[in-house]
Design a protein around this motif. Structure first.
Motif, PDB file in Angstrom:
ATOM      1  N   VAL A  87       0.835  -1.207   0.000  1.00 35.45           N
ATOM      2  CA  VAL A  87       0.000   0.000   0.000  1.00 35.45           C
ATOM      3  C   VAL A  87       0.866   1.252   0.000  1.00 35.45           C
ATOM      4  O   VAL A  87       0.645   2.194  -0.774  1.00 35.45           O
ATOM      5  CB  VAL A  87      -0.954  -0.009   1.214  1.00 35.45           C
ATOM      6  N   ALA A  88       1.876   1.285   0.887  1.00 35.96           N
ATOM      7  CA  ALA A  88       2.742   2.466   0.979  1.00 35.96           C
ATOM      8  C   ALA A  88       3.475   2.722  -0.341  1.00 35.96           C
ATOM      9  O   ALA A  88       3.578   3.871  -0.800  1.00 35.96           O
ATOM     10  CB  ALA A  88       3.754   2.267   2.114  1.00 35.96           C
ATOM     11  N   VAL A  89       3.981   1.672  -0.973  1.00 33.61           N
ATOM     12  CA  VAL A  89       4.701   1.822  -2.235  1.00 33.61           C
ATOM     13  C   VAL A  89       3.766   2.314  -3.337  1.00 33.61           C
ATOM     14  O   VAL A  89       4.123   3.192  -4.136  1.00 33.61           O
ATOM     15  CB  VAL A  89       5.360   0.492  -2.641  1.00 33.61           C
ATOM     16  N   PHE A 111       9.052  -6.504  -4.798  1.00 37.76           N
ATOM     17  CA  PHE A 111       9.488  -7.175  -3.571  1.00 37.76           C
ATOM     18  C   PHE A 111       8.292  -7.582  -2.710  1.00 37.76           C
ATOM     19  O   PHE A 111       8.174  -8.736  -2.290  1.00 37.76           O
ATOM     20  CB  PHE A 111      10.413  -6.250  -2.790  1.00 37.76           C
ATOM     21  N   PHE A 112       7.380  -6.647  -2.464  1.00 35.35           N
ATOM     22  CA  PHE A 112       6.227  -6.959  -1.613  1.00 35.35           C
ATOM     23  C   PHE A 112       5.260  -7.915  -2.300  1.00 35.35           C
ATOM     24  O   PHE A 112       4.636  -8.754  -1.651  1.00 35.35           O
ATOM     25  CB  PHE A 112       5.518  -5.667  -1.196  1.00 35.35           C
ATOM     26  N   SER A 113       5.144  -7.796  -3.615  1.00 34.82           N
ATOM     27  CA  SER A 113       4.325  -8.757  -4.358  1.00 34.82           C
ATOM     28  C   SER A 113       4.929 -10.146  -4.268  1.00 34.82           C
ATOM     29  O   SER A 113       4.222 -11.145  -4.136  1.00 34.82           O
ATOM     30  CB  SER A 113       4.206  -8.317  -5.819  1.00 34.82           C
ATOM     31  N   GLY A 114       6.268 -10.218  -4.323  1.00 37.02           N
ATOM     32  CA  GLY A 114       6.947 -11.505  -4.215  1.00 37.02           C
ATOM     33  C   GLY A 114       6.724 -12.169  -2.873  1.00 37.02           C
ATOM     34  O   GLY A 114       6.641 -13.399  -2.782  1.00 37.02           O
ATOM     35  N   LEU A 172      -7.077  -1.573  -3.271  1.00 39.40           N
ATOM     36  CA  LEU A 172      -7.349  -3.006  -3.307  1.00 39.40           C
ATOM     37  C   LEU A 172      -6.480  -3.761  -2.293  1.00 39.40           C
ATOM     38  O   LEU A 172      -6.930  -4.734  -1.690  1.00 39.40           O
ATOM     39  CB  LEU A 172      -7.121  -3.548  -4.712  1.00 39.40           C
ATOM     40  N   GLN A 173      -5.247  -3.311  -2.082  1.00 37.25           N
ATOM     41  CA  GLN A 173      -4.397  -3.979  -1.096  1.00 37.25           C
ATOM     42  C   GLN A 173      -4.919  -3.748   0.326  1.00 37.25           C
ATOM     43  O   GLN A 173      -4.758  -4.604   1.201  1.00 37.25           O
ATOM     44  CB  GLN A 173      -2.948  -3.508  -1.216  1.00 37.25           C
ATOM     45  N   VAL A 174      -5.544  -2.596   0.561  1.00 41.23           N
ATOM     46  CA  VAL A 174      -6.196  -2.367   1.863  1.00 41.23           C
ATOM     47  C   VAL A 174      -7.328  -3.379   2.062  1.00 41.23           C
ATOM     48  O   VAL A 174      -7.509  -3.941   3.155  1.00 41.23           O
ATOM     49  CB  VAL A 174      -6.734  -0.925   1.956  1.00 41.23           C
ATOM     50  N   ALA A 175      -8.091  -3.634   0.991  1.00 41.61           N
ATOM     51  CA  ALA A 175      -9.159  -4.640   1.070  1.00 41.61           C
ATOM     52  C   ALA A 175      -8.585  -6.023   1.345  1.00 41.61           C
ATOM     53  O   ALA A 175      -9.162  -6.817   2.098  1.00 41.61           O
ATOM     54  CB  ALA A 175      -9.963  -4.648  -0.229  1.00 41.61           C
ATOM     55  N   VAL A 176      -7.433  -6.317   0.739  1.00 39.59           N
ATOM     56  CA  VAL A 176      -6.777  -7.604   0.990  1.00 39.59           C
ATOM     57  C   VAL A 176      -6.403  -7.735   2.455  1.00 39.59           C
ATOM     58  O   VAL A 176      -6.594  -8.790   3.072  1.00 39.59           O
ATOM     59  CB  VAL A 176      -5.513  -7.746   0.099  1.00 39.59           C
ATOM     60  N   LEU A 177      -5.868  -6.676   3.027  1.00 39.86           N
ATOM     61  CA  LEU A 177      -5.501  -6.708   4.449  1.00 39.86           C
ATOM     62  C   LEU A 177      -6.721  -7.005   5.319  1.00 39.86           C
ATOM     63  O   LEU A 177      -6.644  -7.795   6.267  1.00 39.86           O
ATOM     64  CB  LEU A 177      -4.865  -5.371   4.846  1.00 39.86           C
ATOM     65  N   GLY A 178      -7.861  -6.391   4.991  1.00 41.51           N
ATOM     66  CA  GLY A 178      -9.087  -6.672   5.735  1.00 41.51           C
ATOM     67  C   GLY A 178      -9.508  -8.125   5.625  1.00 41.51           C
ATOM     68  O   GLY A 178      -9.938  -8.741   6.610  1.00 41.51           O
ATOM     69  N   LEU A 179      -9.374  -8.688   4.436  1.00 50.05           N
ATOM     70  CA  LEU A 179      -9.716 -10.097   4.252  1.00 50.05           C
ATOM     71  C   LEU A 179      -8.784 -11.015   5.033  1.00 50.05           C
ATOM     72  O   LEU A 179      -9.209 -12.036   5.575  1.00 50.05           O
ATOM     73  CB  LEU A 179      -9.685 -10.462   2.768  1.00 50.05           C
ATOM     74  N   PHE A 180      -7.507 -10.662   5.091  1.00 50.90           N
ATOM     75  CA  PHE A 180      -6.567 -11.476   5.852  1.00 50.90           C
ATOM     76  C   PHE A 180      -6.913 -11.468   7.340  1.00 50.90           C
ATOM     77  O   PHE A 180      -6.770 -12.474   8.039  1.00 50.90           O
ATOM     78  CB  PHE A 180      -5.137 -10.985   5.645  1.00 50.90           C
ATOM     79  N   LEU A 181      -7.375 -10.316   7.831  1.00 46.26           N
ATOM     80  CA  LEU A 181      -7.794 -10.253   9.231  1.00 46.26           C
ATOM     81  C   LEU A 181      -9.021 -11.125   9.465  1.00 46.26           C
ATOM     82  O   LEU A 181      -9.135 -11.803  10.495  1.00 46.26           O
ATOM     83  CB  LEU A 181      -8.071  -8.802   9.622  1.00 46.26           C
TER      84      LEU A 181
END
Length: 425
Positions: A87-89, A111-114, A172-181
């Motif tokens: 998200v930051a990148v 890197f973060f995608s990897g 979308l990555q913020v949404a992913v973080l919510g799903l992981f929680l």
């Protein structure tokens, strides 16, 4: 379709949704990288290619680091770190038009995608060990669905502003973080390091017998067998590397070659539409092949490697669009057999507590293929011309078939080594 979806555990369904969203976000960026660097930042295509190589190199490093962190930090902490970093990148990319900053941020994006690749694959094995190939295939399909959606969305967002492609990725990555929680609650994902976990008999299901404490009483026996398992993983990785080198010829050499034949970029892009559609809609066909033709994972990889070779042979005999269409169809079938099978076998060979590291190495192999493949293809094209390149790649695919064929012999040796070692003790 609804019955098939409900046949997966809730945690796997959430993970698949997260994979779709993550892949959609990342695909908002990567199709436009070359255009953005050339048209917006004013750099040459050669410079764009160099930045893309840095991106893939960072992806390789991220895959290895992600697997290591998964085993050391724990699942949820690694997922959170990867998504927050992504998200930051993405936000940084949206606010800059400085090429120097861009060349730093885009590799960080890789890197973060990897990091995400080994985490997703390792989680599948831990959350649903009895799922085997089925679980990993679900994530594979989900990532491809997201890629197709994101590639289409990228064009729409870029028509507004290139910055919105990056901001869309961040959202979308913020949404992913919510799903992981949510997933952590659904699957009871622990916060502590995996190494502190003591595997139960249930968690050992699906592992190769060389890693089962019930049959390995001594530490020396386990050490001996695992050292041979690394050789098996090495042959699997070599086969996967070869397949990726062949695969990336479609995104590099072939795109330029087809234009010299009078085939437009629009027609070329339709081949990737075929690829995505077949991955999604061709699952019943692959299920039939697995049930009736290639029933073991080894047989699936052997057939997949042969299909990679066949696709190159088709290309060597055609200069018309229908031939490229047929070659892409065959290649996609091979991809659908090989890509999920290798991480599935890697998971079976992984000792408890090393799942992330092994999946990270597998992800790194794919990235290595995407790095060296374009250079190998370009050199071969210059020296051998188009038909020579296709013949060479068809022969090269047979090396992958050999690697997939011999890896099991090292597992059999490990079982013999284990038996002899246990007898001595």
């Amino acid at each position: 379709m609804n019955r098939l979806w409900n046949s997966y555990p809730r945690s796997i369904r959430l993970l698949a949704i997260a994979a779709v969203i993550h892949s959609t976000g990342m695909a908002c960026i990567w199709p436009l990288v070359t255009i953005y660097i050339h048209d917006v930042l004013g750099k040459s295509l050669a410079v764009a290619g160099g930045v893309l190589m840095l991106n893939q190199g960072a992806y390789l490093v991220g895959s290895v680091v992600g697997g290591f962190l998964f085993d050391r930090w724990g699942k949820l902490l690694t997922l959170c770190a990867a998504t927050v970093g992504a998200v930051a990148v993405a936000i940084g990319l949206g606010f800059t038009t400085d090429f120097s900053v861009y060349t730093v941020l885009l590799p960080l994006n890789g890197f973060f995608s990897g990091i995400m690749f080994p985490v997703l694959n390792a989680l599948i094995g831990l959350l649903w060990p009895e799922g085997g190939r089925k679980g990993l295939n679900m994530v594979y399909v989900a990532l491809n669905i997201g890629g197709a959606i994101g590639a289409g969305a990228a064009g729409i967002l870029a028509s507004i502003s290139f910055a919105w492609t990056f901001f869309g990725n961040a959202a979308l990555q913020v949404a992913v973080l919510g799903l992981f929680l949510m997933l952590s609650r659904a699957a009871d994902i622990e916060h502590g390091p995996v190494k502190d976990r003591r595997p139960t008999p249930e968690s050992a299901e699906g592992l190769d017998s060389l890693d089962r404490p019930a049959t390995m009483d001594s530490h020396s026996a386990i050490h001996a067998t695992r050292s041979v398992a690394w050789m098996a993983l090495g042959f699997l990785s070599m086969g996967l590397l070869v397949c990726w080198i062949i695969y990336v010829q479609w995104t590099t050499v072939l795109s330029a070659y087809m234009q010299t034949l009078g085939i437009s970029l629009k027609q070329y892009s339709l081949l990737w539409t075929l690829n995505g559609a077949l991955i999604l809609l061709g699952q019943p066909l692959i299920a039939w092949v697995i049930k009736h033709v290639a029933q073991s994972l080894k047989a699936q990889m052997l057939l997949g490697g042969c299909l990679f070779s066949l696709s190159m042979l088709i290309l060597s005999q055609t200069t018309v669009y229908a031939g490229f269409f047929a070659a892409m169809f065959v290649l996609t079938l091979g991809e659908m057999l090989v890509w999920p099978a290798v991480p599935t076998i890697a998971a079976e060979l992984s000792p408890p507590g090393r799942e992330g590291m092994i999946q990270g190495l597998v992800g790194g192999v794919g990235s290595a293929g995407r790095m060296v493949g374009p250079l190998m293809g370009a050199v071969a094209f210059e020296v051998l011309k188009a038909q020579g390149l296709f013949y060479a790649m068809a022969a090269f695919a047979l090396l992958a078939v050999v690697c997939f064929g011999v890896y099991t012999s090292f597992i059999k040796r490990s079982e013999l080594s284990a038996a002899l070692t246990v007898q001595k003790h």
